[in-house]
Scaffold this active site. Structure first.
Site, PDB file in Angstrom:
ATOM      1  N   LYS A  61     -25.425 -35.798  10.515  1.00 50.54           N
ATOM      2  CA  LYS A  61     -24.854 -34.451  10.633  1.00 50.54           C
ATOM      3  C   LYS A  61     -25.683 -33.672  11.630  1.00 50.54           C
ATOM      4  O   LYS A  61     -26.910 -33.620  11.519  1.00 50.54           O
ATOM      5  CB  LYS A  61     -24.912 -33.742   9.257  1.00 50.54           C
ATOM      6  CG  LYS A  61     -24.266 -32.370   9.276  1.00 50.54           C
ATOM      7  CD  LYS A  61     -22.784 -32.476   9.027  1.00 50.54           C
ATOM      8  CE  LYS A  61     -22.007 -31.210   9.299  1.00 50.54           C
ATOM      9  NZ  LYS A  61     -21.653 -31.005  10.740  1.00 50.54           N
ATOM     10  N   LYS A  85     -33.988 -30.853   8.122  1.00 54.89           N
ATOM     11  CA  LYS A  85     -33.263 -29.657   7.679  1.00 54.89           C
ATOM     12  C   LYS A  85     -32.288 -30.005   6.550  1.00 54.89           C
ATOM     13  O   LYS A  85     -32.226 -29.344   5.531  1.00 54.89           O
ATOM     14  CB  LYS A  85     -32.494 -29.076   8.871  1.00 54.89           C
ATOM     15  CG  LYS A  85     -31.876 -27.730   8.608  1.00 54.89           C
ATOM     16  CD  LYS A  85     -30.970 -27.290   9.752  1.00 54.89           C
ATOM     17  CE  LYS A  85     -31.680 -27.347  11.093  1.00 54.89           C
ATOM     18  NZ  LYS A  85     -30.800 -26.849  12.190  1.00 54.89           N
ATOM     19  N   LYS A  97     -27.609 -35.613  16.217  1.00 59.53           N
ATOM     20  CA  LYS A  97     -27.337 -34.551  17.190  1.00 59.53           C
ATOM     21  C   LYS A  97     -26.668 -35.176  18.405  1.00 59.53           C
ATOM     22  O   LYS A  97     -26.796 -36.376  18.658  1.00 59.53           O
ATOM     23  CB  LYS A  97     -28.647 -33.887  17.616  1.00 59.53           C
ATOM     24  CG  LYS A  97     -28.474 -32.489  18.170  1.00 59.53           C
ATOM     25  CD  LYS A  97     -28.356 -31.433  17.065  1.00 59.53           C
ATOM     26  CE  LYS A  97     -28.146 -30.051  17.628  1.00 59.53           C
ATOM     27  NZ  LYS A  97     -28.234 -29.008  16.612  1.00 59.53           N
ATOM     28  N   ASN A 214     -24.364 -16.919  19.002  1.00 57.15           N
ATOM     29  CA  ASN A 214     -23.920 -17.042  17.617  1.00 57.15           C
ATOM     30  C   ASN A 214     -25.033 -16.708  16.618  1.00 57.15           C
ATOM     31  O   ASN A 214     -24.844 -15.909  15.706  1.00 57.15           O
ATOM     32  CB  ASN A 214     -23.398 -18.476  17.399  1.00 57.15           C
ATOM     33  CG  ASN A 214     -22.899 -18.681  15.987  1.00 57.15           C
ATOM     34  OD1 ASN A 214     -23.691 -18.752  15.060  1.00 57.15           O
ATOM     35  ND2 ASN A 214     -21.593 -18.743  15.807  1.00 57.15           N
TER      36      ASN A 214
HETATM   37  P1  NAD Z   1     -25.115 -19.720  21.693  1.00 55.13           P
HETATM   38  O1  NAD Z   1     -24.693 -20.562  22.806  1.00 55.13           O
HETATM   39  O2  NAD Z   1     -24.076 -19.037  20.874  1.00 55.13           O
HETATM   40  O3  NAD Z   1     -26.130 -18.593  22.181  1.00 55.13           O
HETATM   41  C1  NAD Z   1     -27.314 -18.866  22.866  1.00 55.13           C
HETATM   42  C2  NAD Z   1     -27.877 -17.535  23.323  1.00 55.13           C
HETATM   43  O4  NAD Z   1     -29.179 -17.727  23.870  1.00 55.13           O
HETATM   44  C3  NAD Z   1     -27.036 -16.873  24.416  1.00 55.13           C
HETATM   45  O5  NAD Z   1     -26.994 -15.478  24.166  1.00 55.13           O
HETATM   46  C4  NAD Z   1     -27.833 -17.148  25.694  1.00 55.13           C
HETATM   47  O6  NAD Z   1     -27.607 -16.184  26.684  1.00 55.13           O
HETATM   48  C5  NAD Z   1     -29.230 -17.060  25.122  1.00 55.13           C
HETATM   49  N1  NAD Z   1     -30.259 -17.698  25.946  1.00 55.13           N
HETATM   50  C6  NAD Z   1     -30.220 -18.894  26.580  1.00 55.13           C
HETATM   51  N2  NAD Z   1     -31.378 -19.096  27.226  1.00 55.13           N
HETATM   52  C7  NAD Z   1     -32.160 -18.008  26.957  1.00 55.13           C
HETATM   53  C8  NAD Z   1     -33.453 -17.620  27.331  1.00 55.13           C
HETATM   54  N3  NAD Z   1     -34.227 -18.392  28.095  1.00 55.13           N
HETATM   55  N4  NAD Z   1     -33.934 -16.444  26.862  1.00 55.13           N
HETATM   56  C9  NAD Z   1     -33.167 -15.649  26.092  1.00 55.13           C
HETATM   57  N5  NAD Z   1     -31.937 -15.968  25.707  1.00 55.13           N
HETATM   58  C10 NAD Z   1     -31.440 -17.127  26.137  1.00 55.13           C
HETATM   59  O7  NAD Z   1     -26.041 -20.650  20.786  1.00 55.13           O
HETATM   60  P2  NAD Z   1     -26.410 -20.474  19.262  1.00 55.13           P
HETATM   61  O8  NAD Z   1     -25.442 -21.255  18.479  1.00 55.13           O
HETATM   62  O9  NAD Z   1     -26.657 -19.047  18.958  1.00 55.13           O
HETATM   63  O10 NAD Z   1     -27.774 -21.286  19.220  1.00 55.13           O
HETATM   64  C11 NAD Z   1     -29.034 -20.677  19.467  1.00 55.13           C
HETATM   65  C12 NAD Z   1     -30.098 -21.499  18.791  1.00 55.13           C
HETATM   66  O11 NAD Z   1     -29.822 -21.551  17.388  1.00 55.13           O
HETATM   67  C13 NAD Z   1     -30.172 -22.957  19.254  1.00 55.13           C
HETATM   68  O12 NAD Z   1     -31.513 -23.387  19.195  1.00 55.13           O
HETATM   69  C14 NAD Z   1     -29.376 -23.686  18.215  1.00 55.13           C
HETATM   70  O13 NAD Z   1     -29.731 -25.052  18.121  1.00 55.13           O
HETATM   71  C15 NAD Z   1     -29.775 -22.902  16.988  1.00 55.13           C
HETATM   72  N6  NAD Z   1     -28.856 -23.077  15.865  1.00 55.13           N
HETATM   73  C16 NAD Z   1     -27.567 -22.648  15.961  1.00 55.13           C
HETATM   74  C17 NAD Z   1     -26.710 -22.858  14.889  1.00 55.13           C
HETATM   75  C18 NAD Z   1     -25.299 -22.372  14.880  1.00 55.13           C
HETATM   76  O14 NAD Z   1     -24.635 -22.473  13.845  1.00 55.13           O
HETATM   77  N7  NAD Z   1     -24.811 -21.810  15.950  1.00 55.13           N
HETATM   78  C19 NAD Z   1     -27.185 -23.499  13.727  1.00 55.13           C
HETATM   79  C20 NAD Z   1     -28.519 -23.903  13.661  1.00 55.13           C
HETATM   80  C21 NAD Z   1     -29.327 -23.684  14.754  1.00 55.13           C
END
Ligand code: NAD
Length: 407
Positions: A61, A85, A97, A214
């Site tokens: 997953k 996790k 992943k 997100n």
């Molecule tokens: P996303 O694509 O929705 O958003 C990513 C954000 O980070 C965007 O606003 C982008 O502009 C910004 N960003 C990218 N590079 C950057 C930088 N150098 N400095 C500042 N901002 C930057 O992605 P997400 O889903 O929000 O994921 C973000 C993190 O959370 C990732 O590490 C992801 O693995 C983790 N995560 C997300 C989820 C989920 O359900 N979406 C779950 C677990 C972990």
């Protein structure tokens, strides 16, 4: 040092801290299966991976990322963290992943669809509701999941919504998934505040959020709704700072209009480096990995950090911040709300039962608070471990128990 090597070193520490044997630790060193394909779409080639790290606790997953920096080292590390996790979250999943080395910002909708469908075609044999179940990650969303599900179902010839989570509601997704990562992170943030910022009112707690997608955007909204003072946020193009607190709903609307937060008028534009170094009470990291390394660790002034992103602090910086007494709520707990709700979605798809949304929300809260308590109690009981090490110990113990039952 690569992220994979960082992780192996983090594991090695558990020998001393929890008496885990070298043989047991070695059994966690390598992924179960690495699948690699070069996708060919419109005469362009995109390296793509799906890595199943472990299936000891259940099917793989973990999300799928579209980003121009995706590499095997990164996908393998993300799959390793998913293993821990899912184990810590106490859900019946191994860890996996996927990723495509591809810049989605340069692609139009047709190309995004073609690349998404090509991924499902290339990896359909290693995916499936009982094999390995993807979800959204950086720069992928419910539309990406819908294209991949559709392509997969065309290949196998029947419906199987449980092969992927984070789908649109009409295709078997659940509404709760949209902000589940931030919702789970916020429950944990409340627990952290209760323990470490006990005497403070939310309006006196200054917060900076790196990443406004997100994870970060919904987290900023939830904290702002409870009166925490969000003084800075950033996206990939830079950040915005307002010492009186930003109006997060207005900023979200501004971002939704296709703008970058750094150009928002009610604040001062700052760089991403400056955001990380702000003197705030809580720094929420919600962008990408390796944002705090040994190069900037000594400039970090925040006393509390919540890792919504996966792996935002590298090992050397982690040790530095730990020695300084910075409280770090680790990624494998802080961002596990997303995969917990993915599990609800998958379970609903498998059973055909429709579960009440309020009930599921309550279950998410219960799980997040309970998992915080398990980690925090072990942290207090041991006295010589960080929150991250306590979380790792619990996660590794469960994976090893499953391995032992199987051997
Ligand atoms: P996303 O694509 O929705 O958003 C990513 C954000 O980070 C965007 O606003 C982008 O502009 C910004 N960003 C990218 N590079 C950057 C930088 N150098 N400095 C500042 N901002 C930057 O992605 P997400 O889903 O929000 O994921 C973000 C993190 O959370 C990732 O590490 C992801 O693995 C983790 N995560 C997300 C989820 C989920 O359900 N979406 C779950 C677990 C972990």
């Amino acid at each position: 040092m690569s992220i994979v090597q960082d992780n192996l070193e983090r594991l090695q520490a558990l020998k001393e801290l929890d008496g885990i044997s070298q043989d047991d630790l070695d059994s966690l060193n390598n992924p179960h299966k690495i699948s690699y394909v070069e996708l060919e779409v419109n005469n362009k080639k995109y390296p793509a991976w799906r890595i199943l790290y472990s299936s000891d606790l259940g099917p793989g997953k973990g999300g799928i990322r579209f980003h121009s920096d995706v590499s095997e080292d990164e996908v393998q590390s993300l799959a390793f963290w998913m293993t821990l996790k899912n184990s810590l979250a106490d859900i019946p999943y191994g860890g996996a992943k996927g990723g495509i080395k591809f810049d989605p910002k340069k692609a139009d909708r047709n190309e995004l669809e073609a690349v998404s469908r090509a991924y499902a075609q290339a990896f359909h044999q290693v995916l499936g509701q009982d094999v390995d179940v993807p979800a959204p990650d950086v720069y992928t969303n419910s539309q990406t999941m819908a294209w991949m599900l559709d392509e997969y179902e065309k290949i196998i010839g029947h419906h199987e919504p449980g092969m992927i989570t984070g789908k649109p509601v009409e295709l078997g997704g659940i509404k709760l998934r949209a902000d589940a990562t931030a919702q789970g992170g916020y429950f944990v943030a409340q627990e952290m505040v209760k323990e470490f910022l006990r005497d403070r009112q939310p309006e006196d707690v200054r917060v900076a959020v790196q990443g406004f997608g997100n994870a970060g955007l919904f987290m900023a909204e939830k904290m702002a709704a409870d009166n925490f003072k969000i003084v800075a946020v950033s996206d990939s193009q830079g950040g915005i700072y307002n010492e009186d607190g930003l109006n997060i709903s207005s900023l979200s609307a501004y971002k939704a209009g296709g703008k970058n937060v750094g150009t928002y008028s009610e604040g001062r534009a700052i760089t991403n480096a400056e955001l990380l170094e702000l003197d705030v009470d809580i720094l929420v990291l919600a962008a990408l990995e390796n944002q705090i390394t040994i190069a900037n660790a000594d400039k970090i002034k925040a006393r509390h950090i919540i890792e919504l992103a996966n792996g935002p602090i590298d090992l050397a910086a982690d040790k530095h911040l730990d020695a300084k007494g910075t409280v770090i709520v680790p990624d494998i707990l802080a961002n596990s709300g997303g995969v917990i709700v993915s599990y609800f979605e998958w379970a609903q798809n498998r059973t055909g039962q429709i579960l009440d949304e309020e009930y599921l929300k309550g279950l998410l809260e219960k799980k997040m608070r309970n998992n915080w308590s398990r980690m925090f109690n072990l942290y207090k009981e041991k006295g010589n471990v960080s929150l991250r090490q306590a979380a790792y110990i619990l996660a590794v113990r469960r994976v090893l128990a499953a391995k032992h039952w199987r051997s």
